[in-house]
Design a protein around this motif. Structure first.
Motif, PDB file in Angstrom:
ATOM      1  N   ASN A  47       0.824  -1.215   0.000  1.00 36.38           N
ATOM      2  CA  ASN A  47       0.000   0.000   0.000  1.00 36.38           C
ATOM      3  C   ASN A  47       0.853   1.258   0.000  1.00 36.38           C
ATOM      4  O   ASN A  47       0.506   2.254  -0.632  1.00 36.38           O
ATOM      5  CB  ASN A  47      -0.957   0.008   1.188  1.00 36.38           C
ATOM      6  CG  ASN A  47      -2.127  -0.922   0.987  1.00 36.38           C
ATOM      7  OD1 ASN A  47      -2.375  -1.401  -0.111  1.00 36.38           O
ATOM      8  ND2 ASN A  47      -2.850  -1.204   2.047  1.00 36.38           N
ATOM      9  N   LEU A  48       1.975   1.215   0.709  1.00 37.83           N
ATOM     10  CA  LEU A  48       2.873   2.360   0.725  1.00 37.83           C
ATOM     11  C   LEU A  48       3.436   2.627  -0.670  1.00 37.83           C
ATOM     12  O   LEU A  48       3.484   3.770  -1.120  1.00 37.83           O
ATOM     13  CB  LEU A  48       4.009   2.137   1.728  1.00 37.83           C
ATOM     14  CG  LEU A  48       5.004   3.279   1.874  1.00 37.83           C
ATOM     15  CD1 LEU A  48       4.305   4.566   2.286  1.00 37.83           C
ATOM     16  CD2 LEU A  48       6.077   2.907   2.878  1.00 37.83           C
ATOM     17  N   CYS A  49       3.825   1.581  -1.368  1.00 36.59           N
ATOM     18  CA  CYS A  49       4.339   1.737  -2.746  1.00 36.59           C
ATOM     19  C   CYS A  49       3.266   2.276  -3.677  1.00 36.59           C
ATOM     20  O   CYS A  49       3.534   3.151  -4.515  1.00 36.59           O
ATOM     21  CB  CYS A  49       4.879   0.415  -3.263  1.00 36.59           C
ATOM     22  SG  CYS A  49       6.426  -0.074  -2.508  1.00 36.59           S
ATOM     23  N   GLN A  50       2.032   1.797  -3.541  1.00 33.34           N
ATOM     24  CA  GLN A  50       0.931   2.297  -4.376  1.00 33.34           C
ATOM     25  C   GLN A  50       0.730   3.783  -4.126  1.00 33.34           C
ATOM     26  O   GLN A  50       0.586   4.565  -5.061  1.00 33.34           O
ATOM     27  CB  GLN A  50      -0.366   1.555  -4.051  1.00 33.34           C
ATOM     28  CG  GLN A  50      -0.501   0.231  -4.719  1.00 33.34           C
ATOM     29  CD  GLN A  50      -1.884  -0.345  -4.488  1.00 33.34           C
ATOM     30  OE1 GLN A  50      -2.399  -0.324  -3.371  1.00 33.34           O
ATOM     31  NE2 GLN A  50      -2.470  -0.854  -5.527  1.00 33.34           N
ATOM     32  N   TYR A  51       0.715   4.166  -2.865  1.00 35.69           N
ATOM     33  CA  TYR A  51       0.518   5.567  -2.547  1.00 35.69           C
ATOM     34  C   TYR A  51       1.667   6.406  -3.096  1.00 35.69           C
ATOM     35  O   TYR A  51       1.460   7.460  -3.680  1.00 35.69           O
ATOM     36  CB  TYR A  51       0.390   5.801  -1.030  1.00 35.69           C
ATOM     37  CG  TYR A  51       0.361   7.264  -0.749  1.00 35.69           C
ATOM     38  CD1 TYR A  51      -0.782   8.008  -1.025  1.00 35.69           C
ATOM     39  CD2 TYR A  51       1.496   7.935  -0.341  1.00 35.69           C
ATOM     40  CE1 TYR A  51      -0.796   9.372  -0.861  1.00 35.69           C
ATOM     41  CE2 TYR A  51       1.493   9.296  -0.177  1.00 35.69           C
ATOM     42  CZ  TYR A  51       0.350  10.013  -0.433  1.00 35.69           C
ATOM     43  OH  TYR A  51       0.340  11.359  -0.289  1.00 35.69           O
ATOM     44  N   TYR A  52       2.901   5.924  -2.909  1.00 33.97           N
ATOM     45  CA  TYR A  52       4.070   6.672  -3.364  1.00 33.97           C
ATOM     46  C   TYR A  52       4.022   6.909  -4.870  1.00 33.97           C
ATOM     47  O   TYR A  52       4.282   8.008  -5.341  1.00 33.97           O
ATOM     48  CB  TYR A  52       5.355   5.946  -2.969  1.00 33.97           C
ATOM     49  CG  TYR A  52       6.596   6.724  -3.323  1.00 33.97           C
ATOM     50  CD1 TYR A  52       6.957   7.847  -2.596  1.00 33.97           C
ATOM     51  CD2 TYR A  52       7.386   6.344  -4.398  1.00 33.97           C
ATOM     52  CE1 TYR A  52       8.073   8.577  -2.923  1.00 33.97           C
ATOM     53  CE2 TYR A  52       8.516   7.072  -4.725  1.00 33.97           C
ATOM     54  CZ  TYR A  52       8.860   8.187  -3.993  1.00 33.97           C
ATOM     55  OH  TYR A  52       9.964   8.912  -4.324  1.00 33.97           O
ATOM     56  N   ARG A  53       3.633   5.872  -5.630  1.00 40.22           N
ATOM     57  CA  ARG A  53       3.507   6.029  -7.090  1.00 40.22           C
ATOM     58  C   ARG A  53       2.466   7.084  -7.418  1.00 40.22           C
ATOM     59  O   ARG A  53       2.684   7.943  -8.273  1.00 40.22           O
ATOM     60  CB  ARG A  53       3.148   4.703  -7.741  1.00 40.22           C
ATOM     61  CG  ARG A  53       4.369   3.891  -8.084  1.00 40.22           C
ATOM     62  CD  ARG A  53       4.004   2.636  -8.855  1.00 40.22           C
ATOM     63  NE  ARG A  53       4.284   1.532  -7.942  1.00 40.22           N
ATOM     64  CZ  ARG A  53       3.435   0.607  -7.553  1.00 40.22           C
ATOM     65  NH1 ARG A  53       2.234   0.571  -8.012  1.00 40.22           N
ATOM     66  NH2 ARG A  53       3.780  -0.320  -6.712  1.00 40.22           N
ATOM     67  N   CYS A  54       1.339   7.030  -6.767  1.00 32.44           N
ATOM     68  CA  CYS A  54       0.264   7.997  -7.002  1.00 32.44           C
ATOM     69  C   CYS A  54       0.738   9.408  -6.646  1.00 32.44           C
ATOM     70  O   CYS A  54       0.506  10.355  -7.381  1.00 32.44           O
ATOM     71  CB  CYS A  54      -0.951   7.615  -6.168  1.00 32.44           C
ATOM     72  SG  CYS A  54      -2.340   8.730  -6.340  1.00 32.44           S
TER      73      CYS A  54
END
Length: 67
Positions: A47-54
């Motif tokens: 989830n952290l990686c998804q948020y960071y990409r966004c």
């Protein structure tokens, strides 16, 4: 077992205040899980990686609601 990061760890990684992360969690902009033992907010690496990409794509630090 999945890697989980505490709220203060995420704040340090992103260089933002913990209050901002709490607000985003409340608004549904980022999804934190609660630790069953102490109710601390945690976020999975996924989830952290998804948020960071966004966050990087949008350029403004905001994403669509997560749920």
């Amino acid at each position: 077992m999945k890697a989980l990061f505490k709220l203060d760890q995420v704040a340090k990684l992103l260089n933002i205040p913990t209050s901002t992360l709490r607000y985003w969690d409340k608004q549904g902009l980022i999804r934190f899980e609660r630790n069953r033992q102490n109710q601390y907010r945690q976020i999975s690496l996924h989830n952290l990686c998804q948020y960071y990409r966004c966050h990087r794509i949008s350029g403004n630090g905001y994403c669509r609601r997560t749920g």
